[in-house]
Motif scaffolding. Sequence first.
Motif, PDB file in Angstrom:
ATOM      1  N   ALA A 104       9.487   2.688 -10.944  1.00  0.00           N
ATOM      2  CA  ALA A 104       8.578   3.769 -11.280  1.00  0.00           C
ATOM      3  C   ALA A 104      10.590   4.334 -11.316  1.00  0.00           C
ATOM      4  O   ALA A 104      10.199   5.463 -11.868  1.00  0.00           O
ATOM      5  CB  ALA A 104       8.486   3.948  -9.765  1.00  0.00           C
ATOM      6  N   THR A 114       8.140  -2.988  -2.690  1.00  0.00           N
ATOM      7  CA  THR A 114       7.816  -3.485  -3.381  1.00  0.00           C
ATOM      8  C   THR A 114       8.230  -3.257  -4.906  1.00  0.00           C
ATOM      9  O   THR A 114       8.995  -2.728  -5.181  1.00  0.00           O
ATOM     10  CB  THR A 114       6.329  -3.128  -3.950  1.00  0.00           C
ATOM     11  OG1 THR A 114       5.696  -3.132  -2.402  1.00  0.00           O
ATOM     12  CG2 THR A 114       5.480  -4.015  -4.832  1.00  0.00           C
ATOM     13  N   GLU A 163       0.650  -1.072  -0.067  1.00  0.00           N
ATOM     14  CA  GLU A 163      -0.228   0.445  -0.128  1.00  0.00           C
ATOM     15  C   GLU A 163       0.744   1.271   0.004  1.00  0.00           C
ATOM     16  O   GLU A 163       0.497   2.193  -0.814  1.00  0.00           O
ATOM     17  CB  GLU A 163      -1.046  -0.190   1.081  1.00  0.00           C
ATOM     18  CG  GLU A 163      -2.091  -1.086   0.805  1.00  0.00           C
ATOM     19  CD  GLU A 163      -2.913  -1.025   2.382  1.00  0.00           C
ATOM     20  OE1 GLU A 163      -2.561  -0.457   3.250  1.00  0.00           O
ATOM     21  OE2 GLU A 163      -4.156  -2.285   2.055  1.00  0.00           O
ATOM     22  N   ARG A 164       2.363   0.734   0.646  1.00  0.00           N
ATOM     23  CA  ARG A 164       2.377   2.454   1.096  1.00  0.00           C
ATOM     24  C   ARG A 164       3.469   2.424  -0.756  1.00  0.00           C
ATOM     25  O   ARG A 164       3.622   3.496  -0.737  1.00  0.00           O
ATOM     26  CB  ARG A 164       4.237   1.894   2.128  1.00  0.00           C
ATOM     27  CG  ARG A 164       5.049   3.845   2.303  1.00  0.00           C
ATOM     28  CD  ARG A 164       6.429   2.729   2.488  1.00  0.00           C
ATOM     29  NE  ARG A 164       6.918   1.615   1.665  1.00  0.00           N
ATOM     30  CZ  ARG A 164       8.115   1.180   2.309  1.00  0.00           C
ATOM     31  NH1 ARG A 164       7.782   1.323   3.057  1.00  0.00           N
ATOM     32  NH2 ARG A 164       8.370   0.007   1.049  1.00  0.00           N
ATOM     33  N   ASP A 165       4.467   1.838  -1.503  1.00  0.00           N
ATOM     34  CA  ASP A 165       4.673   1.936  -2.285  1.00  0.00           C
ATOM     35  C   ASP A 165       3.247   1.903  -4.202  1.00  0.00           C
ATOM     36  O   ASP A 165       3.817   1.804  -4.927  1.00  0.00           O
ATOM     37  CB  ASP A 165       5.383   0.675  -2.871  1.00  0.00           C
ATOM     38  CG  ASP A 165       6.155   0.167  -1.665  1.00  0.00           C
ATOM     39  OD1 ASP A 165       6.597   1.805  -1.017  1.00  0.00           O
ATOM     40  OD2 ASP A 165       7.303  -0.381  -1.661  1.00  0.00           O
ATOM     41  N   ASN A 166       1.971   1.732  -3.572  1.00  0.00           N
ATOM     42  CA  ASN A 166       0.767   2.005  -4.527  1.00  0.00           C
ATOM     43  C   ASN A 166       0.881   0.996  -5.291  1.00  0.00           C
ATOM     44  O   ASN A 166       0.505   1.077  -6.106  1.00  0.00           O
ATOM     45  CB  ASN A 166       0.930   3.425  -5.047  1.00  0.00           C
ATOM     46  CG  ASN A 166       1.436   4.260  -4.293  1.00  0.00           C
ATOM     47  OD1 ASN A 166       0.370   4.729  -3.578  1.00  0.00           O
ATOM     48  ND2 ASN A 166       2.243   5.417  -4.284  1.00  0.00           N
ATOM     49  N   HIS A 167       1.039  -0.605  -4.510  1.00  0.00           N
ATOM     50  CA  HIS A 167       1.656  -1.479  -5.513  1.00  0.00           C
ATOM     51  C   HIS A 167       1.615  -1.099  -6.712  1.00  0.00           C
ATOM     52  O   HIS A 167       1.332  -1.823  -8.100  1.00  0.00           O
ATOM     53  CB  HIS A 167      -0.295  -2.184  -5.759  1.00  0.00           C
ATOM     54  CG  HIS A 167      -0.745  -2.282  -4.334  1.00  0.00           C
ATOM     55  ND1 HIS A 167      -0.730  -3.664  -3.802  1.00  0.00           N
ATOM     56  CD2 HIS A 167      -2.018  -1.839  -3.603  1.00  0.00           C
ATOM     57  CE1 HIS A 167      -1.470  -3.826  -2.866  1.00  0.00           C
ATOM     58  NE2 HIS A 167      -2.135  -1.671  -2.946  1.00  0.00           N
ATOM     59  N   GLU A 168       2.979  -0.754  -7.074  1.00  0.00           N
ATOM     60  CA  GLU A 168       4.086  -0.248  -7.924  1.00  0.00           C
ATOM     61  C   GLU A 168       5.235  -1.014  -8.184  1.00  0.00           C
ATOM     62  O   GLU A 168       5.993  -0.465  -6.195  1.00  0.00           O
ATOM     63  CB  GLU A 168       3.725   1.345  -7.964  1.00  0.00           C
ATOM     64  CG  GLU A 168       2.576   1.668  -9.041  1.00  0.00           C
ATOM     65  CD  GLU A 168       2.712   2.921  -9.291  1.00  0.00           C
ATOM     66  OE1 GLU A 168       1.803   3.391  -9.287  1.00  0.00           O
ATOM     67  OE2 GLU A 168       4.112   3.717  -9.689  1.00  0.00           O
ATOM     68  N   THR A 195       2.594  -2.369 -12.266  1.00  0.00           N
ATOM     69  CA  THR A 195       1.709  -2.878 -10.945  1.00  0.00           C
ATOM     70  C   THR A 195       1.417  -4.362 -11.445  1.00  0.00           C
ATOM     71  O   THR A 195       1.649  -5.155 -11.952  1.00  0.00           O
ATOM     72  CB  THR A 195       0.088  -2.143 -11.695  1.00  0.00           C
ATOM     73  OG1 THR A 195       0.065  -2.287 -12.716  1.00  0.00           O
ATOM     74  CG2 THR A 195       1.020  -0.933 -11.411  1.00  0.00           C
ATOM     75  N   VAL A 205       5.558   2.529 -15.100  1.00  0.00           N
ATOM     76  CA  VAL A 205       4.721   1.432 -14.063  1.00  0.00           C
ATOM     77  C   VAL A 205       4.553   0.606 -14.319  1.00  0.00           C
ATOM     78  O   VAL A 205       4.464   0.200 -15.238  1.00  0.00           O
ATOM     79  CB  VAL A 205       3.306   2.548 -14.120  1.00  0.00           C
ATOM     80  CG1 VAL A 205       2.685   2.502 -13.438  1.00  0.00           C
ATOM     81  CG2 VAL A 205       3.350   4.025 -13.975  1.00  0.00           C
TER      82      VAL A 205
END
Length: 99
Positions: free
Chosen positions: A37, A73, A27-32, A44, A42
């Motif tokens: 990045a 992540t 979650e912290r890494d925005n699922h990426e 995911t 991008v």
Amino acid sequence: MQYKTKQEQIAFYKSSAWQSLRLEALERDNHECVWCAEEGKVTTKHDAVLEVDHIKEIEHHPELALELDNLRTLCKPCHNKRHNRFDGKKNKWFDDEKW
């Protein structure tokens, strides 16, 4: 706790503490993938399998095993690259004649 043996590591990765922290890192890494990045790509969960990597390995730094700041992540290809692992697939043309 030490994480030297495969059994100890498997038990750790099945623990609820790890599963919860893993989701927090995703979650912290925005699922990426953070490495992708950094390269402007991008990646995911829709593009690749995402894994959570320990920056400092748990077998050498067990005290950091459950520290969010020690996690990132990575997509599966980047995680394999980080650990010098390959998917075991050999290029089908590898043994062909080269002229």
